[in-house]
Scaffold this motif. Structure first.
Motif, mmCIF file in Angstrom:
data_model
loop_
_atom_site.group_PDB
_atom_site.id
_atom_site.type_symbol
_atom_site.label_atom_id
_atom_site.label_comp_id
_atom_site.label_asym_id
_atom_site.label_seq_id
_atom_site.Cartn_x
_atom_site.Cartn_y
_atom_site.Cartn_z
ATOM 1 N N LEU A 83 0.992 -1.207 0.005
ATOM 2 C CA LEU A 83 0.127 0.141 0.000
ATOM 3 C C LEU A 83 0.763 1.321 -0.147
ATOM 4 N N ALA A 84 1.790 1.304 -0.926
ATOM 5 C CA ALA A 84 2.721 2.421 -1.063
ATOM 6 C C ALA A 84 2.321 3.948 -1.318
ATOM 7 N N ASP A 85 0.955 3.576 -1.816
ATOM 8 C CA ASP A 85 0.057 5.231 -2.089
ATOM 9 C C ASP A 85 -0.850 5.514 -1.051
ATOM 10 N N ASP A 86 -0.785 4.821 0.237
ATOM 11 C CA ASP A 86 -1.969 5.040 1.217
ATOM 12 C C ASP A 86 -1.733 6.536 1.627
ATOM 13 N N PRO A 87 -2.846 7.432 1.358
ATOM 14 C CA PRO A 87 -2.463 8.876 1.634
ATOM 15 C C PRO A 87 -2.759 8.991 3.268
ATOM 16 N N ARG A 88 -3.230 8.206 4.142
ATOM 17 C CA ARG A 88 -3.329 8.449 5.528
ATOM 18 C C ARG A 88 -2.037 8.540 5.992
ATOM 19 N N PRO A 89 -2.085 9.427 7.324
ATOM 20 C CA PRO A 89 -0.623 9.886 7.984
ATOM 21 C C PRO A 89 -0.613 8.296 8.971
ATOM 22 N N TYR A 90 0.862 8.257 9.018
ATOM 23 C CA TYR A 90 1.194 6.907 9.913
ATOM 24 C C TYR A 90 1.926 7.679 11.151
ATOM 25 N N ARG A 91 2.333 6.791 12.046
ATOM 26 C CA ARG A 91 2.947 7.107 13.291
ATOM 27 C C ARG A 91 4.140 6.007 13.325
ATOM 28 N N VAL A 92 5.224 6.408 13.564
ATOM 29 C CA VAL A 92 6.506 5.393 13.887
ATOM 30 C C VAL A 92 6.372 5.602 15.401
ATOM 31 N N ALA A 121 2.598 -4.454 23.873
ATOM 32 C CA ALA A 121 3.655 -3.826 24.410
ATOM 33 C C ALA A 121 3.601 -3.261 25.742
ATOM 34 N N VAL A 122 4.477 -3.489 26.575
ATOM 35 C CA VAL A 122 4.366 -3.060 27.872
ATOM 36 C C VAL A 122 4.313 -1.650 28.165
ATOM 37 N N CYS A 123 5.258 -0.888 27.236
ATOM 38 C CA CYS A 123 5.363 0.580 27.350
ATOM 39 C C CYS A 123 5.744 0.876 25.944
ATOM 40 N N PHE A 124 5.205 2.193 25.495
ATOM 41 C CA PHE A 124 5.782 2.594 23.920
ATOM 42 C C PHE A 124 5.695 3.995 24.171
ATOM 43 N N SER A 125 6.388 4.638 23.107
ATOM 44 C CA SER A 125 6.314 6.120 23.045
ATOM 45 C C SER A 125 6.125 6.208 21.517
ATOM 46 N N TRP A 126 5.574 7.264 21.016
ATOM 47 C CA TRP A 126 5.480 7.839 19.569
ATOM 48 C C TRP A 126 6.928 8.453 19.160
ATOM 49 N N LEU A 127 7.284 8.215 17.886
ATOM 50 C CA LEU A 127 8.469 8.770 17.685
ATOM 51 C C LEU A 127 8.512 9.968 16.698
ATOM 52 N N GLY A 128 7.484 9.808 15.884
ATOM 53 C CA GLY A 128 7.204 10.790 14.613
ATOM 54 C C GLY A 128 5.775 10.426 13.815
ATOM 55 N N THR A 129 5.286 11.360 13.037
ATOM 56 C CA THR A 129 4.315 11.143 12.197
ATOM 57 C C THR A 129 4.528 11.824 11.168
ATOM 58 N N GLY A 130 3.896 11.054 9.857
ATOM 59 C CA GLY A 130 4.156 11.589 8.453
ATOM 60 C C GLY A 130 3.713 10.507 7.320
ATOM 61 N N PRO A 131 3.882 10.880 6.128
ATOM 62 C CA PRO A 131 3.398 10.011 5.072
ATOM 63 C C PRO A 131 3.745 8.501 5.444
ATOM 64 N N LEU A 132 3.287 7.470 4.906
ATOM 65 C CA LEU A 132 3.711 6.160 4.818
ATOM 66 C C LEU A 132 4.939 5.695 4.639
ATOM 67 N N MET A 133 5.462 6.278 3.454
ATOM 68 C CA MET A 133 6.780 5.831 2.938
ATOM 69 C C MET A 133 7.792 6.582 3.981
ATOM 70 N N ALA A 134 7.632 7.973 4.189
ATOM 71 C CA ALA A 134 8.608 8.403 5.239
ATOM 72 C C ALA A 134 8.507 7.650 6.540
ATOM 73 N N ALA A 135 7.409 7.267 7.150
ATOM 74 C CA ALA A 135 7.454 6.320 8.152
ATOM 75 C C ALA A 135 8.265 5.004 8.227
ATOM 76 N N ARG A 136 7.993 4.375 6.577
ATOM 77 C CA ARG A 136 8.675 3.310 6.466
ATOM 78 C C ARG A 136 10.343 3.473 6.348
#
Length: 286
Positions: A83-92, A121-136
């Motif tokens: 789904l490389a063209d998925d327009p939704r924002p993704y979180r790392v 996941a016992v605990c977690f933190s967000w690292l960043g948000t952006g387009p799918l391919m940038a997250a990848r």
């Protein structure tokens, strides 16, 4: 037919059944079910469609699908890079499962923290948000530069759950260190907006405080057998149950595709194996 365990940050864990019925999994609740003699596990289908041939599925398969339905399920999967063209924002995110067990992953922003609950996941933190391919690209960057994996076997997660550090600060320390190292990497994608390190702890949500070590793990469901126990904790797809033979872990992915019935007192137990022992984290190649 059980279609699996679902997590929500608002409602907690529930078992979903064909037809839309849900069963809330409340700690302390008695869990008791079996498989009728002669029962057969069949493929659960894919993408909301039933398996056209109701193909039989091995009892130890956590996927619960035949080869054709598994292929269809992954045909439009982010995890399979289709789904490389998925327009939704993704979180790392960075997820911590125990000492030395940290992984990097991505999830659609609209899903919130559901993916982290599903993984245990016992605990977690967000690292960043952006387009799918940038997250990848960020995920790949952390794997290459910091040696952070994108997968951790469930057996390794289970092995450390009863011996976690006692405070949130101790549990989040490794996350905070890796988070700082990740944001300092020079190749960080411009289109991914960094997020501050704000660890979220799931120990209470999962019921892991004071959790006794597991004495065994269910390997598969079989016809004519059953399971009885009191729910102590639920983490990811796993249920930790107090049984007459000690604490047993049930991976609820093994339920999918079986016709389940109320348990009878004289039914033998499902096959159980000893759990994988916890090992100290590796500090070097040798």
């Amino acid at each position: 037919m059980c279609s699996g365990l679902r997590w929500s940050s608002a409602t907690g864990p529930v078992l979903e059944w064909d037809g839309g019925r849900r069963s809330a999994l409340v700690r302390g609740k008695r869990v008791a079910f079996g498989v009728a003699g002669g029962g057969v596990r069949t493929c659960i289908g894919a993408r909301g469609h039933a398996c056209p041939v109701r193909a039989p599925v091995p009892g130890r398969s956590v996927g619960g699908r035949c080869e054709e339905c598994a292929r269809l399920d992954r045909a439009h999967s982010v995890a399979a890079d289709t789904l490389a063209d998925d327009p939704r924002p993704y979180r790392v995110y960075l997820a911590w499962f125990g000492t030395g067990l940290v992984k990097v992953g991505i999830t659609a922003e609209e899903r919130g923290s559901a993916r982290l609950l599903e993984q245990g996941a016992v605990c977690f933190s967000w690292l960043g948000t952006g387009p799918l391919m940038a997250a990848r690209r960020t995920e790949e960057l952390l794997r290459a530069a910091l040696r952070v994996p994108d997968r951790i076997p469930y057996a390794d997660k289970r092995a450390v759950r009863s011996a976690l550090p006692g405070t949130e600060g101790e549990r989040s320390a490794e996350l905070e260190r890796l988070h700082a190292q990740a944001l300092a990497l020079p190749a960080w994608p411009d289109s991914l907006t960094p997020a501050p390190c704000r660890p979220v702890d799931h120990v209470h949500a999962f019921g892991l405080t004071g959790l006794p070590p597991a004495a065994g793990e269910v390997t598969e469901l079989v016809a004519g057998a059953a399971l009885h126990g009191q729910l102590l904790a639920a983490a990811g797809p796993d249920l930790h149950l107090r049984t007459p033979d000690g604490v047993v872990v049930l991976d609820t992915r093994l339920l999918r595709g079986w016709p389940l019935i109320p348990a009878t007192d004289d039914a033998p137990p499902f096959p159980i194996r000893e759990p994988k022992p916890a090992h100290p984290p590796q500090e070097g190649l040798f």
